[in-house]
Design a protein around this motif. Structure first.
Motif, mmCIF file in Angstrom:
data_model
loop_
_atom_site.group_PDB
_atom_site.id
_atom_site.type_symbol
_atom_site.label_atom_id
_atom_site.label_comp_id
_atom_site.label_asym_id
_atom_site.label_seq_id
_atom_site.Cartn_x
_atom_site.Cartn_y
_atom_site.Cartn_z
ATOM 1 N N GLN A 1 0.832 -1.197 0.000
ATOM 2 C CA GLN A 1 0.000 0.000 0.000
ATOM 3 C C GLN A 1 0.871 1.252 0.000
ATOM 4 O O GLN A 1 0.608 2.211 -0.730
ATOM 5 N N LEU A 2 1.922 1.234 0.829
ATOM 6 C CA LEU A 2 2.830 2.379 0.908
ATOM 7 C C LEU A 2 3.545 2.585 -0.420
ATOM 8 O O LEU A 2 3.682 3.722 -0.897
ATOM 9 N N LEU A 3 3.978 1.509 -1.038
ATOM 10 C CA LEU A 3 4.674 1.602 -2.325
ATOM 11 C C LEU A 3 3.782 2.269 -3.374
ATOM 12 O O LEU A 3 4.230 3.189 -4.078
ATOM 13 N N LEU A 4 2.543 1.843 -3.475
ATOM 14 C CA LEU A 4 1.630 2.425 -4.457
ATOM 15 C C LEU A 4 1.352 3.896 -4.142
ATOM 16 O O LEU A 4 1.240 4.718 -5.052
ATOM 17 N N GLN A 5 1.236 4.210 -2.867
ATOM 18 C CA GLN A 5 1.031 5.605 -2.450
ATOM 19 C C GLN A 5 2.215 6.466 -2.872
ATOM 20 O O GLN A 5 2.043 7.559 -3.440
ATOM 21 N N LEU A 6 3.415 5.975 -2.625
ATOM 22 C CA LEU A 6 4.622 6.738 -2.952
ATOM 23 C C LEU A 6 4.784 6.917 -4.463
ATOM 24 O O LEU A 6 5.207 7.980 -4.923
ATOM 25 N N TYR A 7 4.433 5.889 -5.229
ATOM 26 C CA TYR A 7 4.653 5.952 -6.672
ATOM 27 C C TYR A 7 3.560 6.729 -7.398
ATOM 28 O O TYR A 7 3.853 7.643 -8.187
ATOM 29 N N TYR A 8 2.297 6.392 -7.132
ATOM 30 C CA TYR A 8 1.205 6.984 -7.902
ATOM 31 C C TYR A 8 0.677 8.294 -7.339
ATOM 32 O O TYR A 8 0.123 9.107 -8.082
ATOM 33 N N VAL A 9 0.815 8.504 -6.037
ATOM 34 C CA VAL A 9 0.302 9.731 -5.423
ATOM 35 C C VAL A 9 1.426 10.738 -5.168
ATOM 36 O O VAL A 9 1.327 11.905 -5.548
ATOM 37 N N GLU A 10 2.512 10.270 -4.542
ATOM 38 C CA GLU A 10 3.618 11.178 -4.226
ATOM 39 C C GLU A 10 4.544 11.399 -5.417
ATOM 40 O O GLU A 10 5.309 12.367 -5.434
ATOM 41 N N GLY A 11 4.505 10.500 -6.394
ATOM 42 C CA GLY A 11 5.315 10.681 -7.596
ATOM 43 C C GLY A 11 6.781 10.338 -7.435
ATOM 44 O O GLY A 11 7.623 10.814 -8.207
ATOM 45 N N LEU A 12 7.134 9.502 -6.460
ATOM 46 C CA LEU A 12 8.527 9.124 -6.257
ATOM 47 C C LEU A 12 8.963 8.101 -7.307
ATOM 48 O O LEU A 12 8.159 7.296 -7.775
ATOM 49 N N ALA A 13 10.228 8.144 -7.656
ATOM 50 C CA ALA A 13 10.800 7.167 -8.574
ATOM 51 C C ALA A 13 11.133 5.890 -7.806
ATOM 52 O O ALA A 13 11.211 5.894 -6.575
#
Length: 237
Positions: free
Chosen positions: A191-203
């Protein structure tokens, strides 16, 4: 967006070119017929589309909305070029279902090579699986989860006010509930990974630092999480 003259429109496009460049830099397009500059041009088309379609009354920041449209337009272009298809996604989904079944049977984790042997997959089929895995980060959630070839995104589908009546509103509410349930069923790290990638925009490299794992491991977790969501939302395709 409010009516603007050509100069104002051009200035808005120029001011958001860095957003186009950042979006392209996060997308995987090696092995395709496209160069970076090609996708930047495609991204600009998405930006122009965002300017035409933006509705301030929805309360969504323009930069966020434009990012969605830019990414969606590029993804559609890659997909039409055969970079990612419904058939490839279906094959990858089956691959992960078979992996889960084999791990349950053996009561341990299995490697991709073990699963390839178990499924008696040819080298061509194996390459197809790896190519699809590599293509996932460049695709929109809409495309991965719902096999939707249109440029509209999942976020737009959920926040749009263009409803046909009570039935459409009920469908949107049901879709939102199904997505929340599917996300909640994932492991907290996923869940955290998807949040960071799709919402926060992290690489992926930045996410690897946060999760304290390798970049290849982030890629594996990302693929696994998306396939779990896709399976949970199977009835919506």
């Amino acid at each position: 967006m409010e009516a603007m003259n050509d100069l104002q429109r051009q200035q808005l496009i120029l001011s958001h070119l860095p957003l186009v460049h950042r979006t392209v830099s996060k997308m995987h397009y090696k092995g395709t017929a496209f160069e970076r500059e090609d996708l930047i041009q495609v991204g600009v088309i998405g930006l122009m589309d965002a300017i035409d379609r933006f509705q301030p009354q929805l309360g969504v920041p323009f930069d966020y909305y434009a990012g969605i449209r830019i990414r969606g337009t590029i993804t559609d272009t890659l997909r039409k070029a055969g970079h990612l298809s419904k058939e490839k996604l279906a094959a990858l989904s089956l691959f992960y279902r078979e992996k889960a079944a084999l791990e349950q049977q053996l009561m341990r984790s299995v490697t991709d090579d073990e699963l390839f042997d178990h499924l008696e997959m040819t080298q061509k089929e194996q390459r197809g699986i790896f190519q699809t895995m590599a293509a996932l980060p460049s695709a929109s959630l809409e495309e991965i989860l719902f096999d939707d070839a249109s440029s509209s995104s999942l976020q737009e589908r959920l926040v749009s006010e263009d409803t046909d009546g009570p039935e459409e509103a009920v469908m949107k509410e049901a879709l939102s509930g199904a997505l929340k349930s599917a996300l909640t069923a994932l492991e907290e790290r996923d869940q955290l990974l998807l949040q960071l990638y799709y919402v926060e925009g992290l690489a992926f490299k930045e996410i690897a630092a946060v999760l304290e794992v390798s970049v290849p491991r982030v890629s594996q977790l990302h693929t696994r999480a998306l396939m779990a969501l896709r399976a949970a939302l199977d009835g919506w395709r």
